[in-house]
Design an enzyme around this catalytic site. Sequence first.
Site, PDB file in Angstrom:
ATOM      1  N   ASP A 195      -6.279 -53.296  38.062  1.00  0.00           N
ATOM      2  CA  ASP A 195      -7.604 -52.826  38.461  1.00  0.00           C
ATOM      3  C   ASP A 195      -7.618 -51.305  38.572  1.00  0.00           C
ATOM      4  O   ASP A 195      -6.579 -50.674  38.801  1.00  0.00           O
ATOM      5  CB  ASP A 195      -8.008 -53.450  39.796  1.00  0.00           C
ATOM      6  N   GLU A 282      -5.847 -66.278  40.105  1.00  0.00           N
ATOM      7  CA  GLU A 282      -4.532 -66.048  39.509  1.00  0.00           C
ATOM      8  C   GLU A 282      -3.867 -67.373  39.146  1.00  0.00           C
ATOM      9  O   GLU A 282      -3.273 -67.515  38.071  1.00  0.00           O
ATOM     10  CB  GLU A 282      -3.650 -65.251  40.485  1.00  0.00           C
ATOM     11  N   ARG A 311      -8.623 -49.355  48.259  1.00  0.00           N
ATOM     12  CA  ARG A 311     -10.036 -49.313  47.898  1.00  0.00           C
ATOM     13  C   ARG A 311     -10.594 -47.955  48.289  1.00  0.00           C
ATOM     14  O   ARG A 311     -10.471 -47.534  49.436  1.00  0.00           O
ATOM     15  CB  ARG A 311     -10.818 -50.428  48.602  1.00  0.00           C
TER      16      ARG A 311
END
Length: 332
Positions: A195, A282, A311
């Site tokens: 990500d 997952e 984040r």
Amino acid sequence: MPKRRDILAIVLIVLPWTLLITVWHQSTLAPLLAVHKDEGSDPRRETPPGADPREYCMSDRDIVEVVRTEYVYTRPPPWSDTLPTIHVVTPTYSRPVQKAELTRMANTLLHVPNLHWLVVEDAPRRTPLTARLLRDTGLNYTHLHVETPRNYKLRGDARDPRIPRGTMQRNLALRWLRETFPRNSSQPGVVYFADDDNPYSLELFQKVTRRVSVWPVAFVGGLRYEAPRVNGAGKVVGWKTVFDPHRPFAIDMAGFAVNLRLILQRSQAYFKLRGVKGGYQESSLLRELVTLNDLEPKAANCTKILVWHTRTEKPVLVNEGKKGFTDPSVEI
């Protein structure tokens, strides 16, 4: 009319002073003149015997340019025929911090040899911002897009928690790999789902996998880190996690990498869109590829943290107002 004796006296008085002044000027100015002479002369004339003249003909500006060229313009590292290709799959979507996070990630990936960045936007078309950023990085990349359907979303930007963000984008990347490489391809490679909001250690990309490699991930599941549980024989036997530890693969998306050949051979393996509980994304992919016994623990037998699930704080832009205070054409 001055007499000869007077003239001789004047000469004898002036001459010593003239000599003293001349000597003093030479001793004071000689070093300065030498410096200016060196700066204006051709340094190659003073190159020591046997030395490379190019090393002695660079100004400070030349040296800066060489460093910049060597360090920046040769990134990424030269392609190696002996290393596998690392296919890094990154879903992304438009938001104020998107460019900042992609830039940070690109700065890491630029140090990784044999890397192919598969960036998939959650959008109806490829956006100019992402296209420019990818082009300017110098990385080997593929830019794809697929928009998550509106019926998978709640009001505003909140999404149905049963459809985790990035699911369709990761699946498109898997399809691209299978359409690009034949099923029986001998191309060595590794697929990693990374990500754009996570920091990654360069050591992470040195882990070559035969089937599926696993490692800990920090700041997930309300813990300092989650990790595979490894026994004394170096086999994965379970999971160090609080949230539903009985999941088939209780691991974060950033905590595993898959051999490319396995992805190509198991064409039915995708992330499930429907009928999958939160935290099971997952598992929906991995159970189609391997069993628990097939997992290869990396990162010092899963005792070392190489990736952090961070984040970025959403920026507070209240002073922009409804019409916007700053120039909206300035890309951030």
